[in-house]
Design a protein around this motif. Structure first.
Motif, PDB file in Angstrom:
ATOM      1  N   ALA A 133      -5.775   2.698  -2.640  1.00 58.46           N
ATOM      2  CA  ALA A 133      -4.907   1.518  -2.739  1.00 58.46           C
ATOM      3  C   ALA A 133      -5.669   0.275  -2.293  1.00 58.46           C
ATOM      4  CB  ALA A 133      -3.655   1.713  -1.891  1.00 58.46           C
ATOM      5  N   LYS A 134      -6.389   0.392  -1.182  1.00 64.19           N
ATOM      6  CA  LYS A 134      -7.150  -0.740  -0.655  1.00 64.19           C
ATOM      7  C   LYS A 134      -8.183  -1.220  -1.674  1.00 64.19           C
ATOM      8  CE  LYS A 134     -10.071  -2.040   3.256  1.00 64.19           C
ATOM      9  NZ  LYS A 134     -10.659  -1.581   4.523  1.00 64.19           N
ATOM     10  N   LEU A 177      -6.529  -3.041  -4.602  1.00 66.00           N
ATOM     11  CA  LEU A 177      -6.074  -4.368  -4.188  1.00 66.00           C
ATOM     12  C   LEU A 177      -7.247  -5.331  -4.056  1.00 66.00           C
ATOM     13  CD1 LEU A 177      -3.442  -3.142  -1.627  1.00 66.00           C
ATOM     14  CD2 LEU A 177      -2.942  -4.485  -3.663  1.00 66.00           C
ATOM     15  N   ARG A 188      -2.624  -5.375   1.406  1.00 63.95           N
ATOM     16  CA  ARG A 188      -2.044  -4.033   1.458  1.00 63.95           C
ATOM     17  C   ARG A 188      -0.741  -4.025   2.253  1.00 63.95           C
ATOM     18  NH1 ARG A 188      -5.686   0.731   3.846  1.00 63.95           N
ATOM     19  NH2 ARG A 188      -5.911  -0.892   5.382  1.00 63.95           N
ATOM     20  N   GLY A 190       0.822  -1.218   0.000  1.00 65.84           N
ATOM     21  CA  GLY A 190       0.000   0.000   0.000  1.00 65.84           C
ATOM     22  C   GLY A 190       0.849   1.257   0.000  1.00 65.84           C
ATOM     23  N   GLN A 191       1.935   1.233   0.766  1.00 65.91           N
ATOM     24  CA  GLN A 191       2.841   2.386   0.811  1.00 65.91           C
ATOM     25  C   GLN A 191       3.509   2.606  -0.539  1.00 65.91           C
ATOM     26  OE1 GLN A 191       5.287   0.882   4.005  1.00 65.91           O
ATOM     27  NE2 GLN A 191       4.458   2.379   5.443  1.00 65.91           N
ATOM     28  N   LYS A 233       1.276   4.396  -3.054  1.00 66.44           N
ATOM     29  CA  LYS A 233       1.188   5.836  -2.780  1.00 66.44           C
ATOM     30  C   LYS A 233       2.500   6.537  -3.114  1.00 66.44           C
ATOM     31  CE  LYS A 233      -0.277   5.428   1.447  1.00 66.44           C
ATOM     32  NZ  LYS A 233      -0.702   5.790   2.814  1.00 66.44           N
ATOM     33  N   GLY A 251      -4.599   5.851   0.780  1.00 64.78           N
ATOM     34  CA  GLY A 251      -4.629   4.483   1.254  1.00 64.78           C
ATOM     35  C   GLY A 251      -5.942   3.798   0.903  1.00 64.78           C
TER      36      GLY A 251
END
Length: 71
Positions: free
Chosen positions: A29-30, A33, A48, A14-15, A18, A26
């Motif tokens: 990203a979630k 995914l 994540r 996840g990092q 970004k 975030g």
């Protein structure tokens, strides 16, 4: 393929998304995914918190990111 340099020996998935600018938050990203839009080393991964290390390759749409550990 875009090389993403990280400090230390690991970054979470996840990092990375970004940091590379392929998602804005975030939450975004979630969602990406959970929808199965991200693969790590050729396999879809929805975690994540997945730990990525030097040499790992992440694909998200047209973006292909390779992890490079800073020396």
């Amino acid at each position: 393929m875009q090389d993403i340099e990280i400090r230390g020996d690991m970054i979470r998935l996840g990092q990375l998304l970004k940091l590379a600018g392929v998602v804005d938050s975030g939450g975004e990203a979630k969602a990406a995914l959970q929808e199965g839009l991200v693969s790590v080393n050729g396999e879809v991964d929805a975690r994540r918190g997945r730990q990525l290390h030097d040499g790992d390759v992440v694909a998200f749409g047209d973006d292909v990111l390779r992890i490079v550990a800073a020396n």
